[in-house]
Design a protein around this motif. Structure first.
Motif, PDB file in Angstrom:
ATOM      1  N   THR A 151     -27.125  36.769 -13.036  1.00 18.20           N
ATOM      2  CA  THR A 151     -25.727  37.056 -13.370  1.00 18.20           C
ATOM      3  C   THR A 151     -25.504  38.515 -13.754  1.00 18.20           C
ATOM      4  O   THR A 151     -24.357  38.906 -13.998  1.00 18.20           O
ATOM      5  N   ARG A 152     -26.557  39.319 -13.816  1.00 15.28           N
ATOM      6  CA  ARG A 152     -26.399  40.709 -14.237  1.00 15.28           C
ATOM      7  C   ARG A 152     -25.691  41.546 -13.183  1.00 15.28           C
ATOM      8  O   ARG A 152     -25.691  41.210 -12.001  1.00 15.28           O
ATOM      9  N   LEU A 153     -25.081  42.646 -13.631  1.00 15.55           N
ATOM     10  CA  LEU A 153     -24.256  43.491 -12.769  1.00 15.55           C
ATOM     11  C   LEU A 153     -25.047  44.715 -12.312  1.00 15.55           C
ATOM     12  O   LEU A 153     -25.828  45.287 -13.073  1.00 15.55           O
ATOM     13  N   ALA A 209     -26.077  38.462  -5.162  1.00 16.75           N
ATOM     14  CA  ALA A 209     -27.000  38.488  -6.306  1.00 16.75           C
ATOM     15  C   ALA A 209     -26.807  37.298  -7.228  1.00 16.75           C
ATOM     16  O   ALA A 209     -27.748  36.869  -7.911  1.00 16.75           O
ATOM     17  N   SER A 210     -25.597  36.740  -7.250  1.00 22.48           N
ATOM     18  CA  SER A 210     -25.273  35.683  -8.210  1.00 22.48           C
ATOM     19  C   SER A 210     -26.049  34.391  -7.969  1.00 22.48           C
ATOM     20  O   SER A 210     -26.070  33.526  -8.837  1.00 22.48           O
ATOM     21  N   TRP A 258     -42.657  32.396 -17.985  1.00 25.64           N
ATOM     22  CA  TRP A 258     -42.046  32.451 -19.321  1.00 25.64           C
ATOM     23  C   TRP A 258     -40.889  33.447 -19.337  1.00 25.64           C
ATOM     24  O   TRP A 258     -39.826  33.184 -19.920  1.00 25.64           O
ATOM     25  N   GLU A 259     -41.072  34.580 -18.675  1.00 30.86           N
ATOM     26  CA  GLU A 259     -40.002  35.579 -18.623  1.00 30.86           C
ATOM     27  C   GLU A 259     -38.773  35.014 -17.916  1.00 30.86           C
ATOM     28  O   GLU A 259     -37.635  35.222 -18.351  1.00 30.86           O
ATOM     29  N   LYS A 260     -38.997  34.287 -16.824  1.00 30.40           N
ATOM     30  CA  LYS A 260     -37.879  33.652 -16.124  1.00 30.40           C
ATOM     31  C   LYS A 260     -37.192  32.615 -17.021  1.00 30.40           C
ATOM     32  O   LYS A 260     -35.958  32.471 -16.999  1.00 30.40           O
ATOM     33  N   HIS A 261     -38.000  31.914 -17.804  1.00 31.38           N
ATOM     34  CA  HIS A 261     -37.440  30.906 -18.725  1.00 31.38           C
ATOM     35  C   HIS A 261     -36.541  31.577 -19.768  1.00 31.38           C
ATOM     36  O   HIS A 261     -35.468  31.054 -20.105  1.00 31.38           O
ATOM     37  N   ILE A 262     -36.982  32.731 -20.274  1.00 26.56           N
ATOM     38  CA  ILE A 262     -36.168  33.475 -21.245  1.00 26.56           C
ATOM     39  C   ILE A 262     -34.840  33.878 -20.614  1.00 26.56           C
ATOM     40  O   ILE A 262     -33.773  33.733 -21.215  1.00 26.56           O
ATOM     41  N   GLY A 286     -28.850  32.820 -19.891  1.00 30.64           N
ATOM     42  CA  GLY A 286     -27.832  32.722 -18.851  1.00 30.64           C
ATOM     43  C   GLY A 286     -27.910  33.742 -17.749  1.00 30.64           C
ATOM     44  O   GLY A 286     -26.972  33.863 -16.953  1.00 30.64           O
ATOM     45  N   PHE A 287     -29.007  34.505 -17.666  1.00 30.90           N
ATOM     46  CA  PHE A 287     -29.156  35.492 -16.593  1.00 30.90           C
ATOM     47  C   PHE A 287     -29.689  34.846 -15.319  1.00 30.90           C
ATOM     48  O   PHE A 287     -29.086  34.920 -14.257  1.00 30.90           O
ATOM     49  N   ASN A 288     -30.828  34.234 -15.438  1.00 31.97           N
ATOM     50  CA  ASN A 288     -31.482  33.640 -14.274  1.00 31.97           C
ATOM     51  C   ASN A 288     -30.855  32.278 -13.969  1.00 31.97           C
ATOM     52  O   ASN A 288     -31.007  31.332 -14.733  1.00 31.97           O
TER      53      ASN A 288
END
Length: 397
Positions: free
Chosen positions: A228-230, A223-224, A113-117, A122-124
């Motif tokens: 998408t986080r820096l 990492a991309s 669920w956390e990955k889905h969030i 647009g992060f994962n």
């Protein structure tokens, strides 16, 4: 005594849930004050994302409570009844790994669920196939290295009267070893390529030379392909020290902003914060081992399980989060002081304007809601809230 422990854990969970609900209402109240550090659309997204994360934390706490009650109310007895064989290290490891397996299976849905969030915001960007391959890799590493570690810890518990001290030294040594081997483990999940931008590389090396930092190389991590986080970090000790830049960071920040971020990290090196952090971890581990190394025999009789290494470790794992929760504000206080000092170093090595711009971009790109209540920050934040960091930089002469 078992009922007392369950009640204690219940109070801890209630406090955590209260803090999460309180923070959700805080976000809703301050949202009407208007956006800061980002446009209205991004500000709204960051607020919604933050509320999702707090909701996730509530469910996580409830699952943690359920698992603790389950293990103390008969689950641990069932494990020992089925698997335990006297004077058998293998059977104790089987008890431990079955404990981990049950916890993993029951918490896997909330991790998905956390990955889905993260996907929703647009992060994962990793495929579910990559997610499950990563999970298999983690399980494999845990079985190999975790098995060796727990076998050693059980040996100390079974063979030394004051095992908790030797177990602490053994575990603390493991923490140092993990830091040394981290670059090796990271290669299992990501690809690291030498930084190709010669101008940026020379500027980084020049800046590192100012503070006497010697590294084995400057690398870019892919990492991309997952997120998408820096971010950027230094890893390893001694000859294994390396500078790692996320490829997402190179795409979003300009040269001076990247240098400012690394200047902040060099501030941690210059002030020996890495060793300070390891020392803090040592103190926390010492307290944990001192407590669980002196558990009364009556507790195990009430649980109807033998007082063996596996069962002591399981109890320590169940209640370590309560102990660390109590200690965390003191650790955060030290950490926030170190972060301010590192910001000062970053602003001196490059400029406070570039560091401030980099921090603003990090907040915006990572959808980190810029406002936080003082109570929540005091308990959970190892870094000062972004508005405090920017104010400190602004007031720096």
């Amino acid at each position: 005594m078992v009922n007392l422990l369950i009640a204690l854990f219940g109070i801890y969970v209630c406090i955590k849930i209260y803090l999460e609900i309180r923070e959700v209402f805080f976000i809703k109240n301050v949202f009407s004050q208007g956006p800061v550090l980002m446009d209205l659309s991004s500000y709204k997204d960051s607020a919604v994302y933050s509320i999702y994360k707090h909701t996730f934390n509530i469910f996580n706490s409830l699952i943690s409570m359920f698992l603790t009650v389950f293990w103390l109310s008969g689950g641990l007895f069932i494990l020992n009844f089925i698997l335990y064989k006297k004077d058998s290290l293998i059977s104790e490891l089987e008890i431990l790994f079955m404990f981990f397996a049950v916890n993993y299976i029951l918490t896997l849905p909330i991790n998905i669920w956390e990955k889905h969030i993260d996907k929703k915001f647009g992060f994962n960007v990793a495929s579910w196939r990559m997610f499950f391959i990563d999970e298999i890799k983690k399980i494999f590493l845990f079985v190999i290295f975790g098995g060796a570690f727990f076998a050693g810890l059980i040996y100390f518990i079974e063979n030394f009267q004051n095992w908790w001290f030797y177990g602490f030294v053994f575990t603390f040594g493991g923490v140092i070893m993990i830091n040394l081997l981290y670059p090796f483990f990271a290669k299992i999940f990501n690809k690291f390529s030498p930084l190709e931008d010669e101008d940026l590389r020379e500027s980084i090396e020049e800046m590192m030379g100012k503070v006497g930092f010697k590294s084995s190389g400057i690398y870019v991590m892919d990492a991309s392909k997952r997120d998408t986080r820096l971010n950027a970090y230094f890893a390893g000790f001694g000859k294994t020290k390396r500078v790692v830049l996320f490829d997402t960071l190179l795409k979003k920040l300009n040269k001076d902003e990247i240098l400012a971020v690394l200047g902040h990290e060099l501030g941690h090196f210059k002030h020996k914060d890495i060793f300070k952090n390891i020392a803090v971890v040592g103190v926390m581990l010492f307290i944990l081992f001192a407590i669980f190394g002196n558990l009364p025999d009556s507790l195990f009789k009430e649980l109807m399980v033998p007082k063996i290494g596996a069962n002591i470790i399981i109890l320590a794992l169940l209640f370590s989060e309560v102990i660390f929760f109590v200690l965390q504000p003191f650790v955060n206080f030290v950490s926030r002081h170190n972060e301010f000092a590192a910001d000062e170093m970053g602003s001196e090595l490059v400029s406070k304007k570039d560091l401030a711009n980099a921090l603003k971009k990090l907040v915006s790109e990572n959808k980190h809601f810029p406002r936080v209540s003082k109570l929540y920050s005091f308990i959970y934040y190892s870094h000062p809230p972004i508005l405090e960091r920017l104010e400190k930089l602004e007031n720096k002469k």
